[in-house]
Design a protein around this motif. Structure first.
Motif: not given
Ligand code: ZN
Ligand code: ZN
Length: 413
Positions: A131-132, A107, A216, A109
């Protein structure tokens, strides 16, 4: 006599026909029963095999989880320093889940964090990273009633508190106590109790893990788009051909808007067209982007909505210059800390322009995003342009830093 003979013959024929008929029926019955039996056996067999596979998969994953004690996980140590290390396998505390990661997605981020070495709100090294994700539950902690081992889930990267001023007003994305979770680039991940309770969703069987993991970022895109108050038929300019810009292009076109995508690279232009952009402006010049975008509207009046999805001040300013009187600008891309922009106040006031800046997502929007993925209308597959194993993570990020045409890479641990 002849009559008797004829009668006898007829009776005989009838008997033979009866016998034949009965025989035929019997054969057909036998065939039919046989066919049913075979089909049942096949059916039962198939179910049994599938159950065995399912049980086997769960057992293998549970066994791995129980037996290993340690797992492979990516640890961020600082700027451009990710190391794959053996760390203890997490255990589920009260209300928590342990999920065997099926797919974790790269991602923008994460790329930012990789470059800077930290994220003020989300991650302070050394720390688990990513985080995904979507995966399979292998352990449910005490008190968890909604999930059990074997369930396919997507666990979001955060969850709001539900009690603060902002949560009470339905602005959970602005929660004063937003809880973040990281650690998707690993074999297993612990899902904190609050995320289990508020932002963990069941993945329908027909949705692949790597598609579910898009929930997300897609939730962010859906939120930003809806927050711009679009109407079908609106001309919507989207600045930026990164993963979120392209998602925004797709979401807006699925909603019936006429999308003008403003991108820099060939790969992005091609992807934007594939995802539903009616027009593509490919340029590095901001002046040309504004002029060309306006040229796609009647009398050059400007677009109804301009969404900035880059996160640099020049693009924020550019968005304000391409919107029509009474239009809406959404500053969707977050700039670096301390950034300032310069806007023409006259234009904003006398043209009655609405300025918005949507951040993050809410639990309701996350559910909407997963529904969109499961509906099949959203081309999830188009966003996964590469696959790599966990140990290749450094190479994947280096490639992303060099502006490759990759959108997202699915990391499979
Ligand atoms: Zn993300
Ligand atoms: Zn809150």
């Amino acid at each position: 006599m002849p009559k008797t003979v004829k009668g006898a013959i007829e009776r005989g024929r009838a008997t033979v026909e009866d016998v034949l008929e009965v025989g035929r029926t019997t054969v057909e019955d036998v065939l039919q029963v046989g066919r049913n039996t075979v089909e049942e056996v096949l059916h039962v067999g198939r179910n049994t095999v599938e159950e065995v596979i399912q049980v086997g998969r769960n057992t293998v994953e549970s066994a791995r989880w129980i037996a290993k004690g340690t797992m492979q996980a990516a640890i961020l140590h600082g700027r451009e320093d990710i190391r794959i290390e053996q760390v203890p396998v997490p255990e589920a505390g009260k209300g928590e889940l342990i999920v065997r990661v099926g797919a974790a997605l790269t991602c923008g981020t994460d790329l930012k964090v990789f470059r800077r070495g930290y994220h003020a709100r989300m991650i302070i090294p050394p720390a688990l990273f990513g985080h995904e994700l979507a995966g399979t539950v292998v352990q449910a902690g005490e008190g968890v009633v909604d999930f059990t081992a074997g369930d396919r889930v997507v666990a979001l990267n955060s969850a709001p508190c539900g009690v603060c001023y902002f949560c009470a007003r339905g602005q959970e994305n602005l929660c004063d106590d937003l809880l973040f979770n990281n650690g998707a680039y690993a074999e297993f991940i612990r899902i904190p109790a609050r995320i289990v309770a508020k932002n963990t969703l069941r993945v329908p069987d027909h949705v692949p893990m790597e598609h579910a993991a898009l929930t997300e970022p897609l939730a962010c895109a859906v939120h930003g788009f809806e927050d711009s108050h679009p109407h079908p038929g609106d001309k919507v300019a989207i600045i930026g051909g990164g993963p979120l810009g392209l998602m925004m292009v797709h979401v807006a076109s699925l909603a019936g808007c006429e999308v003008i995508a403003i991108v820099r690279h060939d790969g992005q232009a091609e992807a934007a067209r594939q995802l539903g952009a009616a027009q593509v402006v490919q340029t590095k010049s901001i002046r040309k982007a504004i002029k060309d975008t306006r040229a796609f509207t009647e009398k050059d009046r400007g677009v109804d909505i301009a969404i900035e999805a880059v996160g640099v001040p020049e693009a924020w300013e550019e968005a304000v210059e391409m919107v029509r009187k009474g239009g809406t600008v959404n500053f969707f891309g977050g700039c670096a800390l301390g950034t300032r922009v310069s806007l023409d106040t006259n234009r904003i006031h006398y043209s009655d322009i609405t300025l918005r800046a949507t951040f993050h997502h809410t639990p309701a929007i996350c559910r909407k995003a997963l529904e969109l993925i499961a509906s099949g209308r959203f081309q999830a597959g188009a966003f996964i342009t590469g696959r790599a194993h966990l140990y290749e993570l450094n190479r994947v990020f280096e490639k992303l830093m060099n502006r490759s045409s990759e959108i997202k890479t699915a990391i499979v641990p």
